[in-house]
Design an enzyme around this catalytic site. Structure first.
Site, PDB file in Angstrom:
ATOM      1  CG  ASP A  79       0.626   2.369  -4.892  1.00  0.00           C
ATOM      2  OD1 ASP A  79       1.826   2.329  -5.191  1.00  0.00           O
ATOM      3  OD2 ASP A  79       0.199   2.277  -3.720  1.00  0.00           O
ATOM      4  CG  HIS A  80       1.765  -1.810  -4.651  1.00  0.00           C
ATOM      5  ND1 HIS A  80       2.962  -2.462  -4.473  1.00  0.00           N
ATOM      6  CD2 HIS A  80       1.776  -0.777  -3.760  1.00  0.00           C
ATOM      7  CE1 HIS A  80       3.656  -1.861  -3.518  1.00  0.00           C
ATOM      8  NE2 HIS A  80       2.958  -0.823  -3.069  1.00  0.00           N
ATOM      9  CG  HIS A 179       2.875  -1.653   1.908  1.00  0.00           C
ATOM     10  ND1 HIS A 179       3.154  -2.688   1.060  1.00  0.00           N
ATOM     11  CD2 HIS A 179       3.196  -0.530   1.237  1.00  0.00           C
ATOM     12  CE1 HIS A 179       3.615  -2.215  -0.088  1.00  0.00           C
ATOM     13  NE2 HIS A 179       3.658  -0.906  -0.008  1.00  0.00           N
ATOM     14  N   GLY A 180       1.931  -0.213   6.125  1.00  0.00           N
ATOM     15  CA  GLY A 180       1.101  -0.204   7.319  1.00  0.00           C
ATOM     16  C   GLY A 180       1.850   0.233   8.562  1.00  0.00           C
ATOM     17  N   GLY A 210       5.750   2.257   1.896  1.00  0.00           N
ATOM     18  CA  GLY A 210       5.529   2.064   3.322  1.00  0.00           C
ATOM     19  C   GLY A 210       5.912   3.306   4.103  1.00  0.00           C
ATOM     20  CB  SER A 212       2.183   5.160   7.184  1.00  0.00           C
ATOM     21  OG  SER A 212       1.338   5.722   6.233  1.00  0.00           O
ATOM     22  CG  ASN A 231       4.431   5.360  -2.832  1.00  0.00           C
ATOM     23  OD1 ASN A 231       4.919   6.334  -3.400  1.00  0.00           O
ATOM     24  ND2 ASN A 231       4.125   4.249  -3.467  1.00  0.00           N
ATOM     25  CG  ASN A 233      -2.931   3.998   1.400  1.00  0.00           C
ATOM     26  OD1 ASN A 233      -3.859   4.658   1.843  1.00  0.00           O
ATOM     27  ND2 ASN A 233      -3.120   3.028   0.546  1.00  0.00           N
ATOM     28  CB  THR A 234      -1.092   3.187   6.922  1.00  0.00           C
ATOM     29  OG1 THR A 234      -0.707   2.131   6.058  1.00  0.00           O
ATOM     30  CG2 THR A 234      -1.776   2.605   8.136  1.00  0.00           C
TER      31      THR A 234
HETATM   32  O1  G3H Z   1       2.154   2.038  -2.047  1.00  0.00           O
HETATM   33  C1  G3H Z   1       1.716   2.600  -0.998  1.00  0.00           C
HETATM   34  C2  G3H Z   1       2.608   2.901   0.105  1.00  0.00           C
HETATM   35  O2  G3H Z   1       3.751   2.154   0.057  1.00  0.00           O
HETATM   36  C3  G3H Z   1       1.926   3.133   1.401  1.00  0.00           C
HETATM   37  O3  G3H Z   1       2.563   2.669   2.559  1.00  0.00           O
HETATM   38  O4  G3H Z   1       0.531   2.459   3.954  1.00  0.00           O
HETATM   39  O5  G3H Z   1       2.785   2.378   4.982  1.00  0.00           O
HETATM   40  O6  G3H Z   1       1.905   4.496   4.068  1.00  0.00           O
HETATM   41  P1  G3H Z   1       1.914   2.997   3.977  1.00  0.00           P
HETATM   42 ZN    ZN Z   2       3.571   0.469  -1.585  1.00  0.00          ZN
END
Ligand code: G3H
Ligand code: ZN
Length: 286
Positions: A79-80, A179-180, A210, A212, A231, A233-234
């Protein structure tokens, strides 16, 4: 069915496949348990930093082990990825997919490096995600407000040019998310811009970053509007951290990780199950 087959199905039937990021075994266990319970294909993501913490080789080995044991379609995505060298390393070591994030470069430079990524990945049958339009923020809690301005959103013309020239498999777009999570404030998907991009790029596969903290209604509209991969993650990081804090509450005498970790894992699993249901990828394993 491979990753491509699943996104083709997702596009046709209007659901999305979740990418869930990991940097430890407990989070991986939680994601796999949720996918197994709900019969969902999944993508496991590691950013450059997450993969450096876990180790690229170790991550590939872990995924291969859980894939074999669970029988689930699990795709491992870098990722990224920021440099061609690191992406080449991940591909060579066995990642199934890579995301090159050249969104901070000029469009010409972004296209140039993405083409090199595609050329390298293609030989190993590895799928490539490109990115046009910077997605701000990092995957954690933000005290300050992140404002996504109209000019930050992905330009549909640029997205089309990028896809035509690079031949990426999927494209990450900025449609208002970041993100976050903000401690105050809300995150929304700019459906109007998503539709404009989709009208331009037609059947190309679009990715929402992003993920989350996006309200259910926005996720549903985004999926209807053509997003096939989301995606997250947070929210997983928070579930892990909160679960761990709880297990170490003042009166806790527990010091054996395999005794306190199961509760942490079930907290993360709950989040993943909710996302899988919301994205509509449950019962899609063929
Ligand atoms: O690439 C990872 C995601 O874009 C995570 O985004 O942390 O807002 O869930 P997030
Ligand atoms: Zn991302």
């Amino acid at each position: 069915m491979n990753f491509r087959d699943y996104i083709i199905e997702a596009q046709k039937e209007k659901w999305a496949i979740g990418q869930f990021n990991i940097s430890n075994l407990e989070t991986l266990k939680a994601i796999v348990a949720a996918a197994q319970k709900l019969k969902s294909p999944i993508i496991i993501g590691t950013s450059e930093n997450e993969s450096k913490f876990l180790g690229l080789e170790e991550t590939v080995a872990l995924i291969s082990a859980v894939r074999k044991k669970s029988g689930l379609p699990i795709i491992l995505n870098l990722d990224h990825g920021k440099t061609l060298d690191y992406i080449k390393e991940a591909v060579s070591l066995g990642y199934d997919a890579v995301h090159f994030d050249g969104s901070k470069l000029s469009l010409a430079e972004n296209i140039d490096i993405t083409k090199k990524v595609v050329e390298f990945a293609y030989r190993k049958k590895v799928l490539v995600e490109g990115e046009v339009g910077i997605i701000f923020g990092s995957s954690e809690l933000h005290e300050e407000k992140i404002e996504v301005k109209k000019e930050d959103l992905t330009d549909p013309e640029k997205a089309l040019k990028f896809i035509n020239e690079t031949k990426v498999d999927t494209l990450a777009v900025n449609v208002g998310t970041f993100h976050g999570l903000e401690t105050t404030g809300e995150k929304h998907v700019n459906i109007k811009r998503l539709k404009e991009i989709k009208n331009k790029v037609k059947n190309q596969f679009l990715v929402l970053h992003g993920g989350s903290g996006i309200p259910e209604k926005d996720i549903k509209e985004a999926v209807r509007g053509g997003i096939v991969k989301i995606n997250i993650n947070t929210e997983l990081r928070l579930a892990f951290t909160e679960g761990l804090k709880k297990s170490f509450s003042e009166d806790s005498k527990e010091s054996v990780p395999y005794k306190y970790m199961p509760e942490v894992i079930s907290g993360i699993q709950k989040v993943v199950e909710e996302k899988i249901k919301l994205f509509g990828s449950n019962n899609k394993i063929k």
